[in-house]
Design a protein around this motif. Structure first.
Motif, PDB file in Angstrom:
ATOM      1  N   LYS A 201       0.832  -1.197   0.000  1.00 40.73           N
ATOM      2  CA  LYS A 201       0.000   0.000   0.000  1.00 40.73           C
ATOM      3  C   LYS A 201       0.868   1.248   0.000  1.00 40.73           C
ATOM      4  N   THR A 202       2.067   1.134   0.569  1.00 40.48           N
ATOM      5  CA  THR A 202       2.966   2.294   0.626  1.00 40.48           C
ATOM      6  C   THR A 202       4.245   2.077  -0.167  1.00 40.48           C
ATOM      7  N   CYS A 203       4.517   0.842  -0.606  1.00 39.51           N
ATOM      8  CA  CYS A 203       5.752   0.546  -1.332  1.00 39.51           C
ATOM      9  C   CYS A 203       5.450   0.308  -2.807  1.00 39.51           C
ATOM     10  N   ASN A 204       6.226   0.923  -3.689  1.00 37.05           N
ATOM     11  CA  ASN A 204       6.014   0.753  -5.124  1.00 37.05           C
ATOM     12  C   ASN A 204       6.396  -0.661  -5.550  1.00 37.05           C
ATOM     13  N   ARG A 205       5.501  -1.298  -6.296  1.00 34.56           N
ATOM     14  CA  ARG A 205       5.678  -2.704  -6.659  1.00 34.56           C
ATOM     15  C   ARG A 205       6.070  -2.864  -8.119  1.00 34.56           C
ATOM     16  N   ASP A 206       6.960  -3.818  -8.357  1.00 35.98           N
ATOM     17  CA  ASP A 206       7.326  -4.193  -9.718  1.00 35.98           C
ATOM     18  C   ASP A 206       6.365  -5.287 -10.169  1.00 35.98           C
ATOM     19  N   HIS A 207       5.538  -4.983 -11.156  1.00 41.58           N
ATOM     20  CA  HIS A 207       4.481  -5.915 -11.529  1.00 41.58           C
ATOM     21  C   HIS A 207       5.000  -7.114 -12.319  1.00 41.58           C
ATOM     22  N   LYS A 208       6.185  -7.007 -12.867  1.00 36.49           N
ATOM     23  CA  LYS A 208       6.761  -8.140 -13.599  1.00 36.49           C
ATOM     24  C   LYS A 208       7.166  -9.257 -12.654  1.00 36.49           C
ATOM     25  N   THR A 209       7.805  -8.890 -11.549  1.00 34.38           N
ATOM     26  CA  THR A 209       8.300  -9.898 -10.614  1.00 34.38           C
ATOM     27  C   THR A 209       7.408 -10.073  -9.393  1.00 34.38           C
ATOM     28  N   GLY A 210       6.587  -9.071  -9.110  1.00 31.48           N
ATOM     29  CA  GLY A 210       5.776  -9.107  -7.901  1.00 31.48           C
ATOM     30  C   GLY A 210       6.504  -8.586  -6.683  1.00 31.48           C
ATOM     31  N   GLY A 211       7.790  -8.260  -6.852  1.00 35.43           N
ATOM     32  CA  GLY A 211       8.579  -7.763  -5.739  1.00 35.43           C
ATOM     33  C   GLY A 211       8.549  -6.254  -5.657  1.00 35.43           C
ATOM     34  N   SER A 212       9.282  -5.731  -4.706  1.00 35.75           N
ATOM     35  CA  SER A 212       9.404  -4.292  -4.563  1.00 35.75           C
ATOM     36  C   SER A 212      10.146  -3.715  -5.772  1.00 35.75           C
ATOM     37  N   LEU A 213       9.775  -2.508  -6.182  1.00 33.49           N
ATOM     38  CA  LEU A 213      10.384  -1.887  -7.357  1.00 33.49           C
ATOM     39  C   LEU A 213      11.879  -1.696  -7.177  1.00 33.49           C
ATOM     40  N   CYS A 214      12.295  -1.294  -5.982  1.00 30.89           N
ATOM     41  CA  CYS A 214      13.726  -1.067  -5.770  1.00 30.89           C
ATOM     42  C   CYS A 214      14.493  -2.378  -5.813  1.00 30.89           C
ATOM     43  N   ALA A 215      13.960  -3.424  -5.200  1.00 33.94           N
ATOM     44  CA  ALA A 215      14.650  -4.726  -5.201  1.00 33.94           C
ATOM     45  C   ALA A 215      14.741  -5.296  -6.609  1.00 33.94           C
ATOM     46  N   ALA A 216      13.666  -5.176  -7.359  1.00 28.53           N
ATOM     47  CA  ALA A 216      13.622  -5.752  -8.702  1.00 28.53           C
ATOM     48  C   ALA A 216      14.564  -5.044  -9.668  1.00 28.53           C
ATOM     49  N   ASN A 217      14.927  -3.805  -9.366  1.00 30.20           N
ATOM     50  CA  ASN A 217      15.769  -3.038 -10.277  1.00 30.20           C
ATOM     51  C   ASN A 217      17.246  -3.029  -9.888  1.00 30.20           C
ATOM     52  N   ILE A 218      17.642  -3.976  -9.063  1.00 30.27           N
ATOM     53  CA  ILE A 218      19.067  -4.264  -8.903  1.00 30.27           C
ATOM     54  C   ILE A 218      19.374  -5.371  -9.892  1.00 30.27           C
ATOM     55  N   ASP A 219      20.103  -5.040 -10.939  1.00 30.58           N
ATOM     56  CA  ASP A 219      20.368  -5.958 -12.043  1.00 30.58           C
ATOM     57  C   ASP A 219      21.061  -7.224 -11.533  1.00 30.58           C
ATOM     58  N   PRO A 220      20.482  -8.407 -11.788  1.00 33.37           N
ATOM     59  CA  PRO A 220      21.131  -9.646 -11.318  1.00 33.37           C
ATOM     60  C   PRO A 220      22.527  -9.849 -11.872  1.00 33.37           C
ATOM     61  N   ARG A 221      22.820  -9.274 -13.030  1.00 34.54           N
ATOM     62  CA  ARG A 221      24.173  -9.374 -13.581  1.00 34.54           C
ATOM     63  C   ARG A 221      25.172  -8.640 -12.702  1.00 34.54           C
ATOM     64  N   LYS A 222      24.723  -7.547 -12.078  1.00 32.15           N
ATOM     65  CA  LYS A 222      25.600  -6.815 -11.163  1.00 32.15           C
ATOM     66  C   LYS A 222      25.844  -7.620  -9.893  1.00 32.15           C
ATOM     67  N   VAL A 223      24.836  -8.368  -9.477  1.00 34.43           N
ATOM     68  CA  VAL A 223      25.005  -9.205  -8.290  1.00 34.43           C
ATOM     69  C   VAL A 223      26.010 -10.312  -8.576  1.00 34.43           C
ATOM     70  N   VAL A 224      25.895 -10.930  -9.750  1.00 31.21           N
ATOM     71  CA  VAL A 224      26.849 -11.972 -10.151  1.00 31.21           C
ATOM     72  C   VAL A 224      28.259 -11.395 -10.208  1.00 31.21           C
ATOM     73  N   ASP A 225      28.405 -10.246 -10.831  1.00 33.29           N
ATOM     74  CA  ASP A 225      29.728  -9.611 -10.931  1.00 33.29           C
ATOM     75  C   ASP A 225      30.299  -9.304  -9.554  1.00 33.29           C
ATOM     76  N   ALA A 226      29.443  -8.837  -8.647  1.00 34.42           N
ATOM     77  CA  ALA A 226      29.911  -8.503  -7.306  1.00 34.42           C
ATOM     78  C   ALA A 226      30.382  -9.745  -6.561  1.00 34.42           C
ATOM     79  N   ILE A 227      29.702 -10.854  -6.776  1.00 32.37           N
ATOM     80  CA  ILE A 227      30.091 -12.104  -6.117  1.00 32.37           C
ATOM     81  C   ILE A 227      31.457 -12.559  -6.609  1.00 32.37           C
TER      82      ILE A 227
END
Length: 244
Positions: A201-227
């Motif tokens: 109700k107060t958090c913007n949602r990413d409708h593609k993933t169902g998750g929070s907009l901010c969480a969904a817009n951390i590119d998974p490729r960047k997470v892989v690179d960081a690991i």
């Protein structure tokens, strides 16, 4: 609802610029100032001798050279990363010497579904206590997750960390953390909101993933690179995107 929030703290409904000006301060610096103590930052979890022995035994059960501990969720809707499966699959396919241990509460068992037959994913959500998890975190090669207690508990340890920021900025949370890569969402106007959201109700949602907009817009490729960038997973060559 919003009425309860408004009564609790009217700042929740301030506009972003005003809220950012007020809240974009470092958590550790502010708490130390309130306590009237010097800026010496060294938060640490102290496992018991029995907990240390237990953690070492659990680590020895995993035969992979490298182990990544993934804390799957935090206390709010924006502390769940919707691309977790993609990142794990990518790392497992490119690295035969890496295993994952996933942790969280009972609800996080839903996020572990689909990995039951993968021998290099050890699902421990709802099984380990928080103290068990924090003790085990001191034995691994990298800790990954959202802004939650597990990451905070190892913030001053030299253990590599990858933090998925959601409501906090690097100034807020990871400014003084050691050996840490902080990842932030791309192109999300509401980030950092400096708010804890317990529903959409107060958090913007990413409708593609169902998750929070901010969480969904951390590119998974960047997470892989960081690991793979962190030194213990980069053929033991020293190197980090540390904030230190």
């Amino acid at each position: 609802g919003e009425t309860v929030l408004a009564k609790a703290d009217e700042r929740f409904f301030w506009d972003k610029d005003k809220l950012h000006k007020e809240c974009n301060v470092n958590y550790m610096e502010r708490t130390h100032d309130l306590a009237g103590v010097p800026h010496v930052f060294n938060p640490k979890f102290y496992p018991t001798r029995q907990e240390k022995e237990w953690a070492k035994k659990e680590r020895k059960k995993i035969k992979s050279r490298h182990v990544i501990l993934w804390s799957l969720s935090g206390s709010s809707v924006h502390k769940v990363y919707p691309w977790t499966d993609s990142v794990i699959a990518n790392i497992l396919s490119r690295r035969k010497d890496v295993s994952f241990v996933t942790v969280g509460d009972d609800l996080c068992q839903l996020l572990e579904q689909g990995w039951e037959k993968e021998k290099r994913v050890f699902m421990r959500s709802g099984e380990w206590s928080l103290r068990n998890t924090l003790a085990f975190a001191q034995t691994v090669d990298l800790v990954l997750g959202p802004e939650t207690g597990v990451l905070n508990a190892v913030s001053a340890e030299d253990i590599p960390k990858v933090v998925l920021l959601s409501h906090s900025s690097e100034e807020n949370l990871t400014k003084h953390w050691v050996n840490t890569t902080s990842l932030t969402p791309d192109g999300v106007d509401c980030y950092p909101c400096h708010k804890m959201h317990y529903g959409f109700k107060t958090c913007n949602r990413d409708h593609k993933t169902g998750g929070s907009l901010c969480a969904a817009n951390i590119d998974p490729r960047k997470v892989v690179d960081a690991i793979v960038f962190h030194r213990k997973l980069k053929n033991d060559i020293s190197g980090t995107l540390s904030n230190r």
